[in-house]
Scaffold this motif. Structure first.
Motif, short mmCIF file in Angstrom:
data_model
loop_
_atom_site.label_atom_id
_atom_site.label_comp_id
_atom_site.label_asym_id
_atom_site.label_seq_id
_atom_site.Cartn_x
_atom_site.Cartn_y
_atom_site.Cartn_z
N ALA A 156 -47.38 52.63 -25.90
CA ALA A 156 -47.10 50.91 -26.21
C ALA A 156 -46.81 50.37 -25.14
O ALA A 156 -47.08 49.06 -24.70
CB ALA A 156 -46.02 50.96 -27.51
N ALA A 157 -46.21 50.92 -24.11
CA ALA A 157 -45.30 50.03 -23.00
C ALA A 157 -46.86 49.99 -22.00
O ALA A 157 -46.67 49.67 -20.69
CB ALA A 157 -44.45 50.92 -22.29
N LEU A 158 -48.23 50.49 -22.04
CA LEU A 158 -48.87 50.36 -21.26
C LEU A 158 -49.91 49.35 -21.14
O LEU A 158 -50.87 49.07 -20.77
CB LEU A 158 -49.74 51.79 -21.40
N THR A 159 -49.58 48.14 -22.15
CA THR A 159 -50.34 47.08 -22.14
C THR A 159 -50.61 46.16 -21.21
O THR A 159 -51.62 45.56 -20.97
CB THR A 159 -49.77 46.28 -23.50
N PRO A 173 -51.34 54.08 -33.82
CA PRO A 173 -51.66 52.55 -33.76
C PRO A 173 -51.30 52.06 -32.51
O PRO A 173 -51.63 50.95 -32.29
CB PRO A 173 -50.65 52.16 -34.89
N GLU A 174 -50.40 52.97 -31.67
CA GLU A 174 -50.30 52.08 -30.29
C GLU A 174 -51.37 51.86 -29.49
O GLU A 174 -51.74 51.11 -28.80
CB GLU A 174 -49.41 53.14 -29.67
N TYR A 175 -52.65 52.79 -29.77
CA TYR A 175 -53.86 52.59 -29.21
C TYR A 175 -54.57 51.21 -29.53
O TYR A 175 -55.16 50.77 -28.65
CB TYR A 175 -54.59 53.95 -29.41
N ARG A 176 -54.29 50.95 -30.63
CA ARG A 176 -54.87 49.52 -31.14
C ARG A 176 -54.00 48.32 -30.13
O ARG A 176 -54.83 47.42 -29.81
CB ARG A 176 -54.49 49.20 -32.62
N LEU A 177 -52.53 48.57 -29.88
CA LEU A 177 -52.15 47.65 -29.12
C LEU A 177 -52.79 47.67 -27.70
O LEU A 177 -52.75 46.34 -27.06
CB LEU A 177 -50.63 48.18 -28.94
N LEU A 178 -53.32 48.72 -27.07
CA LEU A 178 -53.84 48.73 -25.79
C LEU A 178 -55.22 47.86 -26.01
O LEU A 178 -55.65 47.20 -25.17
CB LEU A 178 -53.93 50.34 -25.42
N ALA A 179 -55.71 48.37 -26.92
CA ALA A 179 -57.29 47.53 -27.11
C ALA A 179 -57.01 45.98 -27.43
O ALA A 179 -57.70 45.25 -26.66
CB ALA A 179 -58.02 48.27 -28.32
N ASP A 180 -56.11 45.77 -27.92
CA ASP A 180 -56.01 44.26 -28.37
C ASP A 180 -55.38 43.66 -26.89
O ASP A 180 -55.83 42.35 -26.57
CB ASP A 180 -54.83 44.06 -29.50
N ALA A 181 -54.80 44.44 -26.10
CA ALA A 181 -54.04 43.81 -24.86
C ALA A 181 -55.15 43.86 -23.83
O ALA A 181 -55.04 43.40 -22.83
CB ALA A 181 -52.82 44.43 -24.55
#
Length: 347
Positions: A156-159, A173-181
């Motif tokens: 999650a800290a890799l956005t 779900p953290e990978y979705r955060l990366l995609a959205d960012a």
């Protein structure tokens, strides 16, 4: 509960549900890395495989969806195939699949997938671990993560990164955060074996077309991982000893897990040009015991494969160091209240 009749069961992944049959000897555990599980399935013939897939599309294709790690390997080597065709399984286009004509018996179901409630674990300890780990991941790296709060926080800290690619046995779900960012490069091929999250995450995976779900033979193959530049593995552990040995399985004398894919990803990262293996963990257990320990009797990953250990207190880079240097660096990232005891044990 116990297995019925005279049946026996062999598994590579323990679970609480199997505890009674393991106790009476009806279930046998063969703990092995995921790559070896794939190799075992590949050379085994089966009388029957029981599969879970999406309902067939207009072309008769039944996607294995968010759990493509093993079913395709077993299905090809089975005399008979029973498939539960679940309306709620996302029909991921870029996933392994079975054609409906290959299924001997299909059972249509409408059942929720195994899931967890997504919650963002926030704590100063996890935040510090995540920031230390994220600082080790360059733009353009190919990333992998294991299950656990610390690896999840690190992902999650890799956005703020750019050009990342995912190649992981499991995605959360953290990978979705990366995609959205915008951290995941949409032009790259992002590979996973299974997904673990909530229903919203599963639906997103089915609609996004970003991830390709493949079998163990691709997600954990050493030759595949070692050829990826800057392959960065982020896992966790129960304990790490002063020589760099890693415990993934044992809590005292009680086995609570198997090794999973961690040995494969550690080796893959060590073989990758510019690769790095990160073991991220809090310096203490919830009870206050140090998770940096003097010595492990039953390591899951040997010290010679130790690379980088991260706690909330900093980063210990171990590759190429002497045992004395490794110990000193690990003591430096242990909890302050345990450092004197560890130093005494080292002496």
């Amino acid at each position: 509960g116990s297995l019925p009749g005279g049946s026996t069961f062999v598994t590579s992944m323990p679970s609480p549900a199997l505890a009674p049959s393991m106790a009476n000897g009806r279930t046998t555990l063969r703990a092995m890395p995921y790559s070896e599980i794939g190799a075992l399935l590949e050379r085994t013939g089966f009388d029957l495989s029981i599969l879970h897939a999406a309902a067939p599309d207009a072309n008769g294709r039944c996607s294995f969806g968010i759990a493509s790690d093993a079913p395709g390997i077993a299905a090809l080597r089975s005399k008979r195939r029973v498939a539960f065709l679940n309306r709620r399984m996302p029909a991921v286009v870029k996933a392994e699949a079975i054609h409906v004509d290959w299924i001997d018996m299909g059972v249509e179901i409408d059942a929720p997938l195994l899931s967890i409630e997504t919650k963002q674990s926030k704590s100063p300890v996890l935040d510090a671990i995540a920031q230390h780990a994220a600082g080790l991941v360059p733009d353009g790296a190919t990333i992998q993560s294991g299950i656990g709060e610390a690896p999840g926080a690190a992902i999650a800290a890799l956005t703020c990164k750019r050009g990342l690619c995912a190649h992981s046995g499991i995605v959360t779900p953290e990978y979705r955060l990366l995609a959205d960012a915008g951290a995941l490069d949409p032009a790259k091929t992002h590979i996973a074996g299974v997904a673990w999250g909530d229903a919203g995450f599963y639906d997103w995976l089915g609609q996004s077309r970003l991830f390709s779900f493949r079998s163990i033979l691709e997600t954990h193959a050493h030759w595949e991982l070692a050829r990826i530049p800057n392959f960065t593995s982020i896992g966790s552990a129960i304990e790490v000893d002063l020589n760099g040995n890693i415990n993934l399985e044992w809590l005292g004398d009680r086995r609570i897990s198997s090794v999973g894919g961690a040995p494969d990803y550690v080796r893959g990262a060590l073989g990758s040009p510019g690769g790095r293996s990160i073991i991220a963990l809090p310096s203490t257990s919830r009870g206050g015991a140090s998770r940096i320990v003097a010595r492990l009797e039953k390591p899951s990953i040997p010290a010679e494969q130790a690379d980088t250990v991260v706690t909330e207190h900093g980063v210990a880079e171990l590759r190429g160091l002497s045992p004395q240097q490794r110990a000193e660096r690990l003591i430096a990232v242990a909890a302050p209240e345990h450092r004197a005891g560890l130093a005494a044990a080292l002496r």
